[in-house]
Scaffold this motif. Structure first.
Motif, PDB file in Angstrom:
ATOM      1  N   VAL A 120       0.828  -1.210   0.000  1.00 51.55           N
ATOM      2  CA  VAL A 120       0.000   0.000   0.000  1.00 51.55           C
ATOM      3  C   VAL A 120       0.860   1.256   0.000  1.00 51.55           C
ATOM      4  CG1 VAL A 120      -1.772   1.274   1.263  1.00 51.55           C
ATOM      5  CG2 VAL A 120      -1.889  -1.217   1.129  1.00 51.55           C
ATOM      6  N   SER A 121       1.891   1.292   0.834  1.00 50.60           N
ATOM      7  CA  SER A 121       2.731   2.495   0.922  1.00 50.60           C
ATOM      8  C   SER A 121       3.555   2.711  -0.340  1.00 50.60           C
ATOM      9  CB  SER A 121       3.662   2.397   2.131  1.00 50.60           C
ATOM     10  OG  SER A 121       4.504   1.262   2.040  1.00 50.60           O
ATOM     11  N   ALA A 122       3.872   1.651  -1.089  1.00 52.97           N
ATOM     12  CA  ALA A 122       4.628   1.820  -2.335  1.00 52.97           C
ATOM     13  C   ALA A 122       3.802   2.585  -3.360  1.00 52.97           C
ATOM     14  CB  ALA A 122       5.039   0.457  -2.884  1.00 52.97           C
ATOM     15  N   TYR A 123       2.537   2.211  -3.530  1.00 56.68           N
ATOM     16  CA  TYR A 123       1.688   2.930  -4.492  1.00 56.68           C
ATOM     17  C   TYR A 123       1.374   4.342  -4.008  1.00 56.68           C
ATOM     18  CZ  TYR A 123       1.029  -1.470  -6.969  1.00 56.68           C
ATOM     19  OH  TYR A 123       1.235  -2.632  -7.688  1.00 56.68           O
ATOM     20  N   MET A 124       1.135   4.508  -2.723  1.00 55.19           N
ATOM     21  CA  MET A 124       0.850   5.843  -2.208  1.00 55.19           C
ATOM     22  C   MET A 124       2.072   6.740  -2.307  1.00 55.19           C
ATOM     23  SD  MET A 124      -1.530   5.112   1.158  1.00 55.19           S
ATOM     24  CE  MET A 124      -1.635   6.867   1.487  1.00 55.19           C
ATOM     25  N   GLY A 125       3.233   6.220  -1.938  1.00 50.62           N
ATOM     26  CA  GLY A 125       4.452   7.016  -2.033  1.00 50.62           C
ATOM     27  C   GLY A 125       4.791   7.393  -3.465  1.00 50.62           C
ATOM     28  N   TYR A 126       4.573   6.473  -4.393  1.00 49.65           N
ATOM     29  CA  TYR A 126       4.820   6.784  -5.809  1.00 49.65           C
ATOM     30  C   TYR A 126       3.843   7.839  -6.315  1.00 49.65           C
ATOM     31  CZ  TYR A 126       5.575   6.080 -10.802  1.00 49.65           C
ATOM     32  OH  TYR A 126       5.856   6.276 -12.129  1.00 49.65           O
ATOM     33  N   MET A 189       8.533   7.531   3.976  1.00 50.69           N
ATOM     34  CA  MET A 189       9.849   6.956   3.720  1.00 50.69           C
ATOM     35  C   MET A 189      10.017   6.608   2.243  1.00 50.69           C
ATOM     36  SD  MET A 189      11.492   3.492   5.382  1.00 50.69           S
ATOM     37  CE  MET A 189      10.846   3.931   6.986  1.00 50.69           C
ATOM     38  N   LEU A 190       9.015   5.962   1.663  1.00 49.73           N
ATOM     39  CA  LEU A 190       9.109   5.571   0.259  1.00 49.73           C
ATOM     40  C   LEU A 190       8.955   6.776  -0.669  1.00 49.73           C
ATOM     41  CD1 LEU A 190       7.158   2.199   0.235  1.00 49.73           C
ATOM     42  CD2 LEU A 190       9.611   2.576   0.176  1.00 49.73           C
ATOM     43  N   LYS A 191       8.199   7.780  -0.277  1.00 52.01           N
ATOM     44  CA  LYS A 191       8.113   8.989  -1.093  1.00 52.01           C
ATOM     45  C   LYS A 191       9.484   9.645  -1.230  1.00 52.01           C
ATOM     46  CE  LYS A 191       6.397  13.672  -1.268  1.00 52.01           C
ATOM     47  NZ  LYS A 191       7.782  14.152  -1.491  1.00 52.01           N
ATOM     48  N   GLY A 192      10.210   9.733  -0.118  1.00 50.64           N
ATOM     49  CA  GLY A 192      11.555  10.281  -0.199  1.00 50.64           C
ATOM     50  C   GLY A 192      12.476   9.450  -1.072  1.00 50.64           C
ATOM     51  N   PHE A 193      12.269   8.147  -1.098  1.00 55.88           N
ATOM     52  CA  PHE A 193      13.101   7.307  -1.952  1.00 55.88           C
ATOM     53  C   PHE A 193      12.721   7.457  -3.414  1.00 55.88           C
ATOM     54  CE2 PHE A 193      15.545   3.746  -3.321  1.00 55.88           C
ATOM     55  CZ  PHE A 193      16.474   3.533  -2.330  1.00 55.88           C
ATOM     56  N   PHE A 194      11.425   7.552  -3.697  1.00 51.75           N
ATOM     57  CA  PHE A 194      10.988   7.745  -5.083  1.00 51.75           C
ATOM     58  C   PHE A 194      11.411   9.106  -5.623  1.00 51.75           C
ATOM     59  CE2 PHE A 194       7.385   4.629  -4.090  1.00 51.75           C
ATOM     60  CZ  PHE A 194       8.103   3.570  -4.632  1.00 51.75           C
ATOM     61  N   ASP A 195      11.563  10.101  -4.743  1.00 54.45           N
ATOM     62  CA  ASP A 195      12.013  11.423  -5.195  1.00 54.45           C
ATOM     63  C   ASP A 195      13.424  11.374  -5.770  1.00 54.45           C
ATOM     64  OD1 ASP A 195       9.637  12.599  -4.510  1.00 54.45           O
ATOM     65  OD2 ASP A 195      10.314  13.266  -2.534  1.00 54.45           O
ATOM     66  N   THR A 196      14.228  10.419  -5.337  1.00 52.45           N
ATOM     67  CA  THR A 196      15.599  10.327  -5.834  1.00 52.45           C
ATOM     68  C   THR A 196      15.685   9.651  -7.203  1.00 52.45           C
ATOM     69  OG1 THR A 196      15.947   8.199  -4.699  1.00 52.45           O
ATOM     70  CG2 THR A 196      16.451  10.207  -3.468  1.00 52.45           C
TER      71      THR A 196
END
Length: 309
Positions: A120-126, A189-196
């Protein structure tokens, strides 16, 4: 009239200007502390030893109490090193079949919580990182604001909701409650990773004809593997260590290890301290081993997006 020839003037060769060397500046003695001084090095090691001892003292006390006979646990004055060592507390763990039921419940609940939180957090963060739509920023702050409420404050509400839908004393109640509390941090956490991850890489996949789902599953998620591991580890630890929700929402058959150990070894009249300490030490080993094996993924996942280069 006689013409007088003008003398030919030969231009002088270019001579570089002579620059006087700048006077050497005297290096002032540094007033700050230097790490190569013996005193600073000694103070650093002393601070490290004190902090390490403060952190590891509870772990040592668990081990020392678990190896101490029950009649010597409350001896006065207390002894830092047990004079008599026994392994009866550890052997008694294998003779209690209820502990294996608690262990099985903890593994099931923690693994499902980690998987559901990561998905769930992977799709939301993306979505928060790569899409631009109305209300996106407000929704991000709303997800973050959910961490401001004490988790125990929602226990009564969750108990009423799960009781109305017949979900009490089930794995579903524990998984849903744990996932609810782990999602906000995992999403950020995953949003910050996807930003990179550069947008040009996603655009190149789109030009090659890849769909959005194909781009996410084949390109973005493999690159974000350290962040996914960090989020999954955080969710796993949350489900493994919880006490109050597992004690309230699950019955005796579905309780996890933390409340199960308390119900087994803590009584109204007496407490089996060596057995409780031994069980607590054994229960902590899987999480400690997981942190040692996955610490590089955890650090990279927690610090992703902190510095943009």
């Amino acid at each position: 009239m006689t013409s007088t020839a003008l003398p030919t003037v030969t231009p002088a060769p270019d001579v570089p200007p002579v620059v006087a060397p700048a006077p050497e500046r005297r290096r002032r003695p540094s007033s700050g502390l230097r790490s190569d001084r013996p005193g600073v090095r000694l103070a650093s090691w002393a601070a490290l030893i004190v902090c390490g001892g403060f952190a590891l003292l509870p772990v040592y006390w668990l081990l020392a109490t678990s190896l101490t006979p029950r009649d010597q646990v409350f001896s006065y004055p207390p002894k830092l090193f047990p004079t008599e060592i026994t392994f009866d507390a550890y052997t008694s763990l294998t003779s209690n079949p209820q502990l294996f039921t608690y262990l099985q419940n903890s593994v099931i609940v923690s693994v499902i919580t980690a998987l559901l939180s990561v998905i769930v957090s992977a799709y939301m963060g993306y979505s928060f990182s790569k899409f631009r739509y109305r209300g996106r920023r407000q929704l991000m702050y709303f997800v973050l604001a959910s961490q401001m409420f004490p988790q125990a404050l929602l226990l009564v509400t969750l108990y009423s909701v799960f009781s109305a839908y017949g979900l009490l004393n089930t794995y579903t109640a524990l998984v849903l409650s744990f996932t609810t509390f782990t999602l906000p941090l995992c999403v950020w956490m995953l949003k910050g990773f996807f930003d990179t991850i550069p947008d040009e890489l996603i655009e190149a996949a789109r030009v090659d004809g890849a769909s959005r789902l194909r781009t996410i599953h084949s390109i973005v998620l493999p690159l974000a593997a350290p962040g996914l591991v960090a989020a999954g580890l955080f969710a796993f630890v949350r489900g493994w260590n919880d006490f109050i929700f597992a004690l309230t929402l699950a019955g005796p058959d579905k309780q996890t290890l933390p409340p199960g150990l308390v119900n087994t070894y803590v009584g109204e009249a007496a407490t089996a301290w060596p057995e409780l300490m031994a069980a607590s030490l054994v229960v902590s080993l899987p999480v400690a081993i997981a942190f040692m094996l996955l610490q590089r993924f955890l650090v990279s996942g927690m610090t992703a997006g902190a510095v943009k280069g």
